[in-house]
Design a protein around this motif. Structure first.
Motif, PDB file in Angstrom:
ATOM      1  N   ALA A   1       0.821  -1.212   0.000  1.00  0.00           N
ATOM      2  CA  ALA A   1       0.000   0.000   0.000  1.00  0.00           C
ATOM      3  C   ALA A   1       0.855   1.262   0.000  1.00  0.00           C
ATOM      4  O   ALA A   1       0.431   2.311  -0.499  1.00  0.00           O
ATOM      5  N   ASP A   2       2.056   1.174   0.536  1.00  0.00           N
ATOM      6  CA  ASP A   2       2.922   2.353   0.590  1.00  0.00           C
ATOM      7  C   ASP A   2       3.420   2.779  -0.790  1.00  0.00           C
ATOM      8  O   ASP A   2       3.879   3.910  -0.972  1.00  0.00           O
ATOM      9  N   LYS A   3       3.315   1.878  -1.777  1.00  0.00           N
ATOM     10  CA  LYS A   3       3.758   2.212  -3.137  1.00  0.00           C
ATOM     11  C   LYS A   3       2.647   2.822  -3.980  1.00  0.00           C
ATOM     12  O   LYS A   3       2.894   3.266  -5.098  1.00  0.00           O
ATOM     13  N   MET A   4       1.425   2.785  -3.481  1.00  0.00           N
ATOM     14  CA  MET A   4       0.254   3.142  -4.285  1.00  0.00           C
ATOM     15  C   MET A   4      -0.025   4.646  -4.204  1.00  0.00           C
ATOM     16  O   MET A   4      -0.389   5.154  -3.146  1.00  0.00           O
ATOM     17  N   LYS A   5       0.133   5.319  -5.338  1.00  0.00           N
ATOM     18  CA  LYS A   5      -0.119   6.751  -5.404  1.00  0.00           C
ATOM     19  C   LYS A   5      -1.162   7.102  -6.466  1.00  0.00           C
ATOM     20  O   LYS A   5      -1.507   8.274  -6.644  1.00  0.00           O
ATOM     21  N   THR A   6      -1.651   6.112  -7.183  1.00  0.00           N
ATOM     22  CA  THR A   6      -2.601   6.336  -8.276  1.00  0.00           C
ATOM     23  C   THR A   6      -4.030   6.272  -7.756  1.00  0.00           C
ATOM     24  O   THR A   6      -4.355   5.405  -6.948  1.00  0.00           O
TER      25      THR A   6
END
Length: 809
Positions: free
Chosen positions: A727-732
């Motif tokens: 979840a920490d990689k999700m920016k979209t």
């Protein structure tokens, strides 16, 4: 204290405005017009192709219907007031037509606003039974085909909680019906009942029970009581004039089937103990054979509670299983037994053995067949000819055997030994005909059988009819469709001797209709239905199947639609919709079953709606996940997902249709899981839509989808594939939608709730929409229109009108 109050107020403001107090919304008028288009009726055609029953229904339920009382017990969802499945899809009207007169005829005695379900032809197909649900129960009705009339033949006292409560006697003069018992005890209101103690579950040392995460299971003694009361029935014999007589007293009846000659009835009933780990169909049961008058003949099978099975998709319980009647004999039962202890890990030359026994079931038991892999059924022909099937998940292999039931010492011959995912080599399905018992048997002419195939190939779908010599295994092609501007499907055979078959023909803008085709005559089509296209606004949309390659050279495909307002040279936003599928070989994974001639039907969850809103749509984009040899598909799941997505975007971009910075991806269920992974592990998309997915695989620790390994055997797979763990990689921007009453194994609403909380906590742009009362698939009109509104708003904001990031001078 002042600082604390300020902090508390700030927290209240921040959390209070994190929810939107919305009522149900409707989408843009372009989408709404398509979403509200009426459905064509479903059809039931008799074996001669002479009479057609047309079943009409609304496309949607209402939220009021979906809010009726519901109990979820043992894997069932029941309305305890009406005593029928609470998620039953009802038809509201019934009509008749014939092949000589395609005009629908109203049925005397019926209203056009009923709640009809559970349709069953009589063995002679002169009648059809169906149920009608009232506010207080379920009635049994009889449709007289010849007289185009219907009448009620029971009170509103049927028990349809476990499916169709009606089984025809073989003489077509009466039915055996599950009726509510007079002595049924009152149900317990579990929300008000005072507990008498804790709920305790026990696991014995060394006994493994690695079950999927089933939903709607029993939870306590109150649930057990309610399940027992709601599943109990009395069996009544009801004649066509409505005369009822008790046939068997109260039990939890599950399955009922008559012998072909009608002299015997096999009845299966659930028994105790119940389970809190598995659904009702794995509860203990007993199968008993009775004479048709109800006299006991023999108890033939007692199945214990099935909580613990060997590991693997091909695991089976030990003992007799899959009891059924030989359809070519008056009263002969057959069944299978595992030769490997039900354990796929055991290496044996044959996995299963099939046995049979004649009535009255106290004589000799004979072996008729052994299968190399797991037995999957028999199509009976006559004393000397039958077709059997086996398969094995891990290799995706299936075999088709021909054998002589009268001579077990004679080895079965393997007709087909193939990868069942290899659709291009599919030989088709055997053709059936009805025998003197009104049972379906193999259609044989001397030593030849007939096969109907889909005819998928690189060139498209061209269905065929083959004649197969069962001795030489040679085939002769009798017919193959040559339609190139339309799509043909062969539904069934009416008469192989005269060459008459029921076919369905459609095109991208021509609604599917049914015909009788005589394959022995040129241009011979007799129309059976004349349904109009209800989606006129998109009938001229440009549609094509595009083919492209993945970076590793794998052939992929998808169905591409251009916007209704398409202008050559203009770049459009794109919505891509997909669902990952696992394969064990690249050849099967590269095959396409899509056709540009398939009718463009925007179902409730379809992305095709957005061609009316200025989007290019790539639907059914191929997302194969391949693991050849000892490698499992999920070993490289994420890498293959991204490679599939990039190949699809590159292909459409190379055609000059899209702005690749304005591409969205979406999917439902495992497609939602795919979407979340793509957003976390690539920068290909402007936004995503994920409906009813699972995002944390540690919450499904004993396997999911096509993954057999449990969490403790492959923690790196479970963690690596879980979007929640990344979840920490999700920016979209991601739109999460979930049915509040999801009943699908593994996709608990909790999955979306926890994933949303993780993304929100880490500052990702995310919106969570929970649809009240909805299950894994959505059904209420209010819910579906609101879902379409949510998706449209999301795409307009984050894709079509996406704000470009500011750049520094």
């Amino acid at each position: 204290m002042k600082h604390f109050f300020t902090f508390f107020l700030l927290c209240f403001v921040l959390t209070g405005y994190s929810q939107e107090n919305l009522t149900y919304q409707k989408p843009h008028k372009n989408i709404l017009e398509l979403a509200e288009a009426p459905l064509a009726p479903s059809i039931r055609i008799d074996n001669k192709g002479e009479h057609i029953v047309l079943l009409y229904r609304s496309k949607y339920k209402t939220i009021e219907e979906l809010s009726e009382t519901e109990l979820r017990l043992g894997g069932l969802r029941i309305n305890p007031i009406t005593n029928i499945g609470s998620r039953t899809r009802y038809y509201t009207d019934i009509k008749l037509s014939t092949k000589n007169n395609g005009t629908p005829i109203s049925i005397a005695g019926l209203s056009a606003d009923g709640r009809y379900a559970n349709f069953s032809w009589s063995p002679d197909q002169k009648y059809m039974t169906f149920t009608k649900t009232l506010s207080n129960g379920v009635e049994l009705w009889l449709l007289d085909i010849k007289n185009t009339s219907a009448k009620k033949i029971s009170e509103a006292n049927l028990n349809a909680n476990m499916g169709n409560p009606v089984t025809w006697f073989k003489d077509s003069e009466a039915v055996l019906v599950k009726v509510l018992p007079e002595n049924r005890k009152a149900l317990i209101n579990t929300s008000e009942a005072i507990p008498t103690g804790p709920t305790v579950s026990v696991s014995e040392a060394g006994v493994e029970a690695q079950n999927r995460t089933y939903q709607d299971l029993l939870k306590n003694k109150n649930d057990e009581h309610n399940f027992e009361q709601l599943s109990q029935s009395e069996l009544y014999k009801i004649t066509l004039d409505g005369k009822a007589s008790l046939w068997k007293s109260t039990a939890m009846y599950r399955g009922i089937s008559f012998s072909p000659d009608g002299n015997y009835v096999m009845v299966t009933a659930i028994s105790k103990p119940f389970s809190y780990l598995v659904p009702y169909y794995r509860f203990p049961s007993e199968s008993i054979v009775y004479a048709s008058n109800g006299d006991l003949v023999k108890s033939i099978l007692q199945v214990p509670l099935i909580e613990d099975l060997p590991k693997g998709f091909m695991a089976e319980r030990t003992g007799k299983r899959d009891f059924d009647w030989r359809s070519d004999k008056p009263a002969t039962l057959y069944w299978a037994e595992a030769l490997d202890g039900g354990d796929p890990a055991v290496d044996v030359p044959f996995r299963d053995e099939v046995f049979q026994q004649d009535a009255p079931f106290n004589g000799k038991i004979t072996s008729v067949l052994k299968t190399i892999d797991r037995f999957r059924g028999i199509t009976w022909g006559n004393d000397n000819t039958a077709i059997a099937y086996d398969n094995w998940w891990n290799t995706r292999n299936t075999r088709t055997y021909v054998f002589d039931p009268s001579n077990p010492s004679k080895d079965a011959t393997v007709l087909f030994d193939r990868n069942y995912q290899d659709l291009y080599s599919d030989p088709g399905e055997f053709v059936y005909t009805k025998n003197d018992f009104n049972e379906y048997v193999l259609d044989l002419h001397k030593n030849a059988a007939y096969l109907i195939g889909d005819g998928y190939s690189d060139a498209g779908k061209f269905p065929f009819v083959d004649e197969l010599n069962l001795s030489t295994k040679k085939t002769k092609r009798l017919y193959q469709s040559k339609l190139t501007d339309k799509l043909e499907s062969i539904s069934s055979a009416l008469n192989t001797k005269t060459g008459e078959y029921v076919v369905r023909i459609e095109s991208k803008n021509e609604y599917p209709n049914y015909y009788i085709r005589n394959i022995k005559k040129r241009n011979n089509l007799t129309p059976l239905t004349q349904f109009e296209n209800p989606f006129k606004s998109i009938q001229d949309v440009k549609k094509e199947v595009i083919s492209y390659k993945r970076a590793d050279g794998l052939d992929l495909s998808g169905v591409l639609y251009l916007p209704t307002n398409y202008e050559a040279g203009k770049k459009y936003p794109m919505l891509m919709w997909a669902y990952p599928r696992e394969y064990k070989d690249k050849n099967s994974a590269a095959q396409s079953t899509s056709s540009s001639n398939e009718f463009t039907y925007p179902g409730y969850g379809s992305p095709v709606f957005w061609v009316t809103r200025g989007y290019v749509v790539l639907d059914d984009a191929a997302f194969p996940i391949i693991g050849e040899g000892n490698e499992q598909p999920n070993d490289t799941f994420r890498e293959q997902l991204v490679a599939n997505a990039k190949a699809a975007i590159d292909a459409v971009d190379n055609l000059g249709y899209i702005d690749r910075d304005r591409v969205a991806v979406g999917g439902h269920s495992y497609g939602a899981f795919m979407t979340a992974n793509l957003l976390a592990h690539s920068n290909l998309f402007a936004a995503g839509i994920a409906r009813s997915g699972a995002y944390n695989r540690t919450l499904t620790p004993f396997g999911f989808q096509s993954e057999e390994r449990n969490y403790w055997e492959a923690p790196e797979i479970y963690n690596g594939m879980s979007p929640f763990m990344h979840a920490d990689k999700m920016k979209t921007p991601l739109l999460l939608i979930h049915g509040q009453a999801d009943n699908n194994s593994g996709t608990y609403p909790l999955q979306s709730e926890r994933y949303f909380n993780a993304l929100k906590g880490l500052g990702a742009p995310v919106r969570l929409v929970i649809l009240p009362r909805e299950s894994h698939g959505y059904s209420a009109k209010e819910s579906i229109l609101h879902m379409l509104w949510e998706e449209d708003q999301w795409l307009e904001e984050h894709v079509k009108n996406k704000e470009e990031p500011e750049t520094e001078d």
